[in-house]
Scaffold this active site. Structure first.
Site, PDB file in Angstrom:
ATOM      1  N   GLY A 173     -11.224  -5.202  34.842  1.00 40.45           N
ATOM      2  CA  GLY A 173     -12.262  -4.909  35.818  1.00 40.45           C
ATOM      3  C   GLY A 173     -13.512  -4.403  35.124  1.00 40.45           C
ATOM      4  N   ARG A 174     -14.315  -3.636  35.835  1.00 37.64           N
ATOM      5  CA  ARG A 174     -15.553  -3.129  35.238  1.00 37.64           C
ATOM      6  C   ARG A 174     -15.368  -1.807  34.497  1.00 37.64           C
ATOM      7  NH1 ARG A 174     -19.640  -1.982  38.775  1.00 37.64           N
ATOM      8  NH2 ARG A 174     -18.413  -2.279  40.632  1.00 37.64           N
ATOM      9  N   GLU A 185     -15.984  -1.394  30.521  1.00 35.36           N
ATOM     10  CA  GLU A 185     -17.334  -1.402  29.941  1.00 35.36           C
ATOM     11  C   GLU A 185     -17.855   0.012  29.703  1.00 35.36           C
ATOM     12  OE1 GLU A 185     -20.280  -1.916  33.825  1.00 35.36           O
ATOM     13  OE2 GLU A 185     -19.469  -3.695  32.876  1.00 35.36           O
ATOM     14  N   CYS A 228      -7.660  -8.943  30.978  1.00 38.05           N
ATOM     15  CA  CYS A 228      -8.999  -9.245  31.464  1.00 38.05           C
ATOM     16  C   CYS A 228     -10.077  -8.566  30.611  1.00 38.05           C
ATOM     17  CB  CYS A 228      -9.082  -8.852  32.930  1.00 38.05           C
ATOM     18  SG  CYS A 228     -10.481  -9.507  33.824  1.00 38.05           S
ATOM     19  N   HIS A 229     -10.897  -7.715  31.219  1.00 39.26           N
ATOM     20  CA  HIS A 229     -11.949  -6.997  30.504  1.00 39.26           C
ATOM     21  C   HIS A 229     -11.416  -5.775  29.753  1.00 39.26           C
ATOM     22  CE1 HIS A 229     -14.427  -9.497  33.120  1.00 39.26           C
ATOM     23  NE2 HIS A 229     -15.462  -9.189  32.357  1.00 39.26           N
ATOM     24  N   TYR A 249     -10.487 -12.179  29.555  1.00 39.50           N
ATOM     25  CA  TYR A 249     -11.309 -12.947  30.491  1.00 39.50           C
ATOM     26  C   TYR A 249     -12.311 -13.727  29.637  1.00 39.50           C
ATOM     27  CZ  TYR A 249     -14.001 -14.232  34.537  1.00 39.50           C
ATOM     28  OH  TYR A 249     -14.626 -14.970  35.503  1.00 39.50           O
TER      29      TYR A 249
END
Length: 191
Positions: A87-88, A91, A117-118, A137
């Protein structure tokens, strides 16, 4: 009982936090879900990412997920494995020095690590992918390459294992992602 540390945070992908957490608890692991600057009982907000034919995933509000352990209480030597949600959240989680130190510990100790993923953004920031084959991802693929890893372009429901590292591009891979993580954790499931 084996213990798993589970890194997640605000605007993590909903399925990539909820489902692995529940699956790992289901098989009997003690799973500590943590997020920097949060403690046991605090909530994180999740986001649902879906693949609906657009050029990238869509994002919708998810659920609130209650953390069951305090980040400041983590003693990395207490854990047998690490899971990193996507997800975010990755980051900004990768900007936290203690997150990076935690990840580096698991690689230095050759303990099982699963990232989806991320979540792989945390691995690249921790400088632990050099020479490793892994997936993520697709938008994270260039980061893997720049960090010295060998990006594996596989379908969203695929999984890639390199030693004690299990990676997948996205939540459609949960059955194989968790199955492979359980294998490197030494679990056997009889049916």
């Amino acid at each position: 009982m084996k213990k798993v540390l589970f890194l997640t945070g605000d605007f993590t992908e909903d399925y990539e936090t909820m489902v692995p957490f529940q699956m790992l608890e289901m098989v009997g692991y003690e799973v500590h879900t943590v997020c920097p600057d949060k403690k046991k009982g605090d909530s994180i907000k999740t986001a649902i990412h879906d693949f609906e034919g657009d050029q990238t995933y869509t994002e919708k509000p998810g659920h609130n997920f209650v953390l069951n352990y305090s980040f400041d209480s983590v003693e990395v030597t207490d854990y047998d494995g690490l899971v990193i949600a996507g997800g975010r959240a990755p980051e900004y989680l990768r900007l936290n020095k203690k997150v990076i130190e935690i990840v580096q510990h698991f690689f230095e100790a050759d303990k099982p690590v699963a990232a989806i993923c991320h979540g792989i953004q945390i691995l690249t920031a921790a400088d632990v992918v050099k020479g490793k084959k892994l997936t993520a991802y697709p938008a994270v693929g260039p980061e893997v390459t720049l960090a010295g890893g060998h990006f594996q372009d596989i379908p969203a429901d695929g999984v890639f294992v390199d030693g004690n590292l299990v990676t997948s591009p996205a939540w459609p891979a949960h059955p194989s992602f968790i199955r492979e993580f359980l294998k490197i954790m030494g679990a056997t499931i009889s049916i």
